[in-house]
Design a protein around this motif. Structure first.
Motif, PDB file in Angstrom:
ATOM      1  N   GLU A  94       6.224   9.248 -13.613  1.00 55.95           N
ATOM      2  CA  GLU A  94       5.613   8.116 -14.304  1.00 55.95           C
ATOM      3  C   GLU A  94       4.110   8.080 -14.064  1.00 55.95           C
ATOM      4  O   GLU A  94       3.333   7.804 -14.982  1.00 55.95           O
ATOM      5  CB  GLU A  94       6.225   6.789 -13.836  1.00 55.95           C
ATOM      6  N   ALA A  95       3.715   8.354 -12.838  1.00 55.82           N
ATOM      7  CA  ALA A  95       2.278   8.370 -12.526  1.00 55.82           C
ATOM      8  C   ALA A  95       1.585   9.437 -13.369  1.00 55.82           C
ATOM      9  O   ALA A  95       0.514   9.197 -13.943  1.00 55.82           O
ATOM     10  CB  ALA A  95       2.062   8.617 -11.042  1.00 55.82           C
ATOM     11  N   ALA A 147       9.354  -0.527   3.190  1.00 55.65           N
ATOM     12  CA  ALA A 147       9.177   0.260   1.969  1.00 55.65           C
ATOM     13  C   ALA A 147       9.958  -0.448   0.866  1.00 55.65           C
ATOM     14  O   ALA A 147      11.168  -0.665   0.995  1.00 55.65           O
ATOM     15  CB  ALA A 147       9.719   1.675   2.171  1.00 55.65           C
ATOM     16  N   ILE A 148       9.281  -0.858  -0.202  1.00 59.61           N
ATOM     17  CA  ILE A 148       9.959  -1.595  -1.275  1.00 59.61           C
ATOM     18  C   ILE A 148      10.147  -0.765  -2.540  1.00 59.61           C
ATOM     19  O   ILE A 148      10.896  -1.142  -3.432  1.00 59.61           O
ATOM     20  CB  ILE A 148       9.236  -2.917  -1.630  1.00 59.61           C
ATOM     21  N   SER A 149       9.478   0.382  -2.593  1.00 61.22           N
ATOM     22  CA  SER A 149       9.597   1.218  -3.789  1.00 61.22           C
ATOM     23  C   SER A 149       9.144   2.628  -3.422  1.00 61.22           C
ATOM     24  O   SER A 149       8.372   2.796  -2.474  1.00 61.22           O
ATOM     25  CB  SER A 149       8.731   0.608  -4.897  1.00 61.22           C
ATOM     26  N   LEU A 203       5.857   2.573  -1.231  1.00 61.46           N
ATOM     27  CA  LEU A 203       4.998   1.396  -1.300  1.00 61.46           C
ATOM     28  C   LEU A 203       5.438   0.455  -0.176  1.00 61.46           C
ATOM     29  O   LEU A 203       6.613   0.090  -0.105  1.00 61.46           O
ATOM     30  CB  LEU A 203       5.184   0.729  -2.666  1.00 61.46           C
ATOM     31  N   VAL A 204       4.510   0.081   0.696  1.00 60.91           N
ATOM     32  CA  VAL A 204       4.880  -0.674   1.896  1.00 60.91           C
ATOM     33  C   VAL A 204       4.301  -2.081   1.884  1.00 60.91           C
ATOM     34  O   VAL A 204       3.090  -2.264   1.698  1.00 60.91           O
ATOM     35  CB  VAL A 204       4.392   0.070   3.158  1.00 60.91           C
ATOM     36  N   ILE A 229       7.204   5.912  -5.005  1.00 58.55           N
ATOM     37  CA  ILE A 229       6.353   6.228  -6.150  1.00 58.55           C
ATOM     38  C   ILE A 229       7.054   7.249  -7.043  1.00 58.55           C
ATOM     39  O   ILE A 229       7.492   8.304  -6.574  1.00 58.55           O
ATOM     40  CB  ILE A 229       5.004   6.806  -5.691  1.00 58.55           C
ATOM     41  N   ASP A 230       7.143   6.901  -8.331  1.00 56.97           N
ATOM     42  CA  ASP A 230       7.734   7.809  -9.310  1.00 56.97           C
ATOM     43  C   ASP A 230       6.596   8.693  -9.826  1.00 56.97           C
ATOM     44  O   ASP A 230       5.775   8.263 -10.633  1.00 56.97           O
ATOM     45  CB  ASP A 230       8.355   6.971 -10.436  1.00 56.97           C
ATOM     46  N   ARG A 231       6.567   9.934  -9.306  1.00 58.75           N
ATOM     47  CA  ARG A 231       5.427  10.791  -9.634  1.00 58.75           C
ATOM     48  C   ARG A 231       5.371  11.149 -11.110  1.00 58.75           C
ATOM     49  O   ARG A 231       4.291  11.330 -11.672  1.00 58.75           O
ATOM     50  CB  ARG A 231       5.485  12.071  -8.806  1.00 58.75           C
ATOM     51  N   PHE A 239       6.178   9.369  -1.312  1.00 59.90           N
ATOM     52  CA  PHE A 239       5.222   8.281  -1.101  1.00 59.90           C
ATOM     53  C   PHE A 239       5.950   6.973  -1.375  1.00 59.90           C
ATOM     54  O   PHE A 239       6.584   6.812  -2.411  1.00 59.90           O
ATOM     55  CB  PHE A 239       4.008   8.426  -2.032  1.00 59.90           C
ATOM     56  N   ILE A 277       0.847  -1.191   0.000  1.00 62.16           N
ATOM     57  CA  ILE A 277       0.000   0.000   0.000  1.00 62.16           C
ATOM     58  C   ILE A 277       0.885   1.245   0.000  1.00 62.16           C
ATOM     59  O   ILE A 277       1.894   1.277   0.710  1.00 62.16           O
ATOM     60  CB  ILE A 277      -0.884  -0.004   1.275  1.00 62.16           C
ATOM     61  N   PRO A 278       0.512   2.271  -0.786  1.00 61.80           N
ATOM     62  CA  PRO A 278       1.316   3.499  -0.789  1.00 61.80           C
ATOM     63  C   PRO A 278       0.953   4.404   0.385  1.00 61.80           C
ATOM     64  O   PRO A 278      -0.232   4.520   0.749  1.00 61.80           O
ATOM     65  CB  PRO A 278       0.906   4.170  -2.113  1.00 61.80           C
TER      66      PRO A 278
END
Lengths: 77, 357, 364
Positions: A61-62, A53-55, A47-48, A57-59, A45, A5-6
């Motif tokens: 790209e979003a 935290a595994i990543s 990703l958990v 968020i690349d804004r 932000f 979840i972000p």
């Protein structure tokens, strides 16, 4: 699988020799291990998954994705 | 995935893969979770043994005629662990829960009983705390605890403390509420946001840092129920969605009354911290227990009148419409999903657990 | 919730569904790899938005479902030992072994506890130095780095009472197992977005090069899944076969280097038995020599377990997309989520369990 979840990183600290942070998920806060996102900074932000935290968020790209989706919305009748 | 259900001759929908009676020779934890297993135990073992019309009604309370009066009678046992949790404890839960079971039947609660089963080794300070909570809850509700019992079991034979509460109430003349009165066309109204109690407990167990964001919603609903009755809205039934959540209530009504239900998932209110915790733990708020909420089934023309009345009451301020009873697909609860897809809502076998997958 | 809610937007999903219908000219069989993706598809009713020609098949991406029965029995044997605190993610608690499940063992006095993170298990070990704390380390490449960090920390802090029963499985070998089987029907894949956030895309490019199937790496929210289906359909219609990253906000080509470094420090790749699929070469992790003192397989000698796998289960065929749950004679009768006979009924993400929970009416 891999429920992740972000959430927004709002605080960081060191504990047991590892970097941790407080991540906010829409109204609740959870402590998250940041060892796999060493470059994450407050305001990012992340990703958990299972408390890690595994990543980040690349804004950009979003934003790109939403541009594509807007174009799709315009062309499809 | 398509084609699993086929239309029956009569135009309803039946499952082509039948759900059977489960062969199990021992009681499982799941039998107490308010899901399918619980339903099976009640319907196949318990009701047939005692069969009588008052029992078979299977509402949150039984209606027992005594002379000219209609008495409401209910009983409930509380085995929650931990016994102290954010927002309350087992004592308060027990008093409110039993008052609510009476109240949703339209009854004015008159008296409660309170029976303890204590585990050897329970600190008396804990018992004192629970008793004080029960006392406060009963005093706040204006319902006396008039009788009780205390038993002690050996260490290891009872999870700290179990409580059974029974309650009696009087149903005023002219008030007729019961699941059997639910009919197609009825609007379905929920008194407030859901998931608070069950998620608070599970998040507490999962060790989520909360700062009070999550707490049980335990509350006595009898004054809200009285306000609903006074409003004059043509309410057919009320239920409190405790274990098994809103899903259990909707599925039970649909299957027992042979009606269809259509609900809109996007319309169902969930508080933000509850939603956040559900996302993190992989829980569905619809399956999670509530202890201070009710669901009302009201004749469609009176839905607005009911909502207005509920909004005037502190426990009904966030009352909202969530769906409608229909004569299509009897026994089936269909949800419109947040993306305007559809899915069938069914009871899980046992209580939801946090997941990572 | 930001970066979550917008990917559940109903209008965007309708537009994507319309575009998929427009592009679909013939039948296609697409497999979503992850159990979480299956869960999402059913829970949002996504499959009902797709045209008839697009058939979604559930993949083996449910680490709970595919954990070998022998491994579960070993976990249970350890949980029963006196002095052990056995910790696990919630997912594994109701998975039956040859006799009972972890909840059943708890009812008989075993100290079984649900944890949300492997670091919670580590904290229990710190707080209970006189007890042996064991963590059931399941998961794909998404979860393995978190489990690895627990071992790295345990070694650094010399927490000799902490050990892990490692049961990780890897996705690309499973996909290869499906693609290389003679009765394979799958023509394209929705790839595992969170696994790829860790591993990157190279292994999937390798699969595409060898098998020429489109793989759209995507996430778990409705918009992400529909974008994945659209990408897969477009490739299938045009005859192309590439790895397409439809989840770029979370997945980079190289994945997560820090996580992969931790994986190679702590684990080594070995052959693994997958429940329902049999042994797949180089598809699992074992704890390396350096961390052996925290390897529950090494710490606990739990021999003499007999493992009995029910014969009537066809979960292998279901995991490969060859059969549907309803094709099984035991589905819904002898085999239910309460009494699962095999892998695919075992967890709520398994194809059979998901099918059972979310069965749908035909258009009436």
């Amino acid at each position: 699988m891999c429920l992740a979840i972000p959430g927004e990183l709002v605080e960081t600290r060191e504990r047991h020799g590892m970097r941790f942070g407080d991540v906010q998920f829409g109204g609740i806060t959870r402590e998250v291990c940041l060892e796999y996102q060493p470059n994450a900074v407050i305001g990012d932000f992340v990703l958990v998954h299972v408390g890690f935290a595994i990543s980040t968020i690349d804004r950009a790209e979003a934003a790109r994705t939403w541009q594509l989706l807007r174009e799709l919305g315009e062309e499809v009748p | 995935m398509r084609g699993l259900l086929r239309a029956s001759q009569a135009g309803g929908i039946v499952t082509s893969c039948p759900i059977p009676i489960d062969q199990t020779d021992r009681i499982l934890l799941g039998h107490g979770a308010g899901g399918k297993l619980t339903a099976q135990l009640i319907e196949q073992l318990i009701v047939p043994a005692f069969a009588n019309p008052m029992l078979s009604r299977l509402d949150d309370q039984a209606i027992v005629p005594v002379g000219a009066e209609q008495l409401a009678f209910t009983t409930d046992s509380y085995v929650v662990s931990p016994i102290f949790f954010p927002g309350g404890d087992i004592g308060e839960l027990a008093v409110n829960g039993t008052i609510n079971d009476l109240a949703v039947g339209g009854a004015t609660p008159i008296a409660l009983s309170l029976a303890f089963i204590l585990e050897e080794g329970l600190p008396i300070a804990d018992l004192r705390r629970v008793i004080e909570s029960a006392r406060r809850a009963a005093a706040r509700a204006g319902v006396p605890i008039v009788t009780g019992d205390t038993k002690v079991v050996e260490r290891g034979h009872g999870d700290q403390l179990f409580i059974n509460t029974s309650g009696i109430g009087v149903v005023p003349a002219g008030v007729r509420l019961g699941s059997a009165h639910v009919r197609p066309g009825d609007a379905i109204v929920l008194s407030g946001p859901i998931g608070d109690h069950g998620v608070a407990i599970m998040a507490h167990r999962a060790g989520l840092e909360l700062d009070g964001a999550l707490a049980s919603d335990t509350a006595a609903l009898h004054t809200l129920c009285a306000a609903i009755v006074r409003s004059g809205a043509d309410v057919h039934a009320m239920r409190d969605p405790t274990r098994g959540g809103v899903a259990a209530t909707l599925v039970e009504i649909a299957t027992r009354q042979q009606v269809g239900i259509e609900a809109d998932e996007a319309a169902i209110l969930v508080r933000e911290p509850v939603r956040g915790a559900c996302e993190l733990l992989g829980l569905d708020p619809l399956l999670v227990a509530n202890e201070g909420k009710l669901i009302a089934f009201v004749a469609a023309p009176d839905a607005d009148r009911l909502l207005d009345a509920m909004h005037e009451h502190p426990l009904g301020r966030h009352a909202h419409r969530i769906g409608v009873v229909t004569d299509r697909h009897p026994s089936v609860v269909e949800l419109a999903t947040p993306i305007r897809g559809r899915r069938i809502l069914d009871l899980p076998f046992a209580e939801p657990l946090p997941r990572i997958c | 919730m930001k970066f979550l809610d917008e990917y559940r937007d109903a209008d965007t999903c309708s537009q994507l569904a319309r575009e998929i219908r427009r592009e679909t000219k013939r039948p296609h069989v697409i497999m979503e790899v992850c159990g979480g993706q299956t869960h999402s598809i059913l829970r949002y009713g996504l499959d009902r938005l797709l045209p008839e020609e697009v058939e979604l098949v559930h993949g083996p991406g449910c680490p709970v479902c595919v954990t070998a029965l022998a491994m579960i029995d070993r976990a249970h044997a350890i949980a029963k030992l006196p002095g052990v605190i056995f910790t696990s993610f919630g997912d594994m608690l109701r998975v039956p072994g040859s006799e009972t499940d972890l909840l059943g063992l708890r009812a008989r006095g075993a100290d079984v506890r649900v944890v949300y993170s492997p670091l919670d298990a580590l904290a229990l070990a710190r707080a209970n130095p006189e007890r042996r704390v064991v963590f059931f380390g399941i998961g794909f490449e998404t979860t393995a780095p978190a489990n690895a960090m627990a071992l790295i920390a345990a070694r650094r802090e010399q927490l000799s009472n902490f050990s892990m029963l490692a049961s990780h499985v890897l996705v690309p070998p499973a996909i290869e197992g499906i693609l290389s089987s003679s009765d394979n029907r799958v023509q394209a894949f929705l790839g595992p977005g969170h696994v790829c956030a860790i591993t990157g895309l190279a292994e999937y490019e390798d699969l595409v090069a060898r098998y020429r199937v489109p793989i759209a790496i995507t996430g778990f929210e409705p918009v992400d899944l529909l974008r994945g289906v659209l990408a897969a359909v477009r490739q299938l219609e045009s005859g192309t076969a590439t790895v397409e990253n439809v989840y770029a906000r979370n997945v980079g080509y190289d994945g997560n280097k820090a996580a992969r470094d931790a994986l190679s420090e702590v684990f080594e790749v070995v052959d693994r038995d997958w429940r329902g699929l049999g042994s797949i070469p180089r598809s699992g992790y074992r704890i390396t020599e350096r961390y052996r003192v925290h390897d529950a397989d090494h710490v606990f000698d739990v021999a003499g377990i007999t493992t009995r796998e029910p014969e009537s289960c066809i979960s292998g065929l279901i995991l490969r997309g060859v059969k549907k749950p309803c094709d099984c004679s035991e589905f819904g009768s002898a085999c239910t989520p309460l009494r699962p006979l095999g892998a695919t009924m075992v967890s709520s993400e398994g194809a059979c369990a998901a099918y059972y929970a979310h069965r749908r009416p035909v258009a009436s």
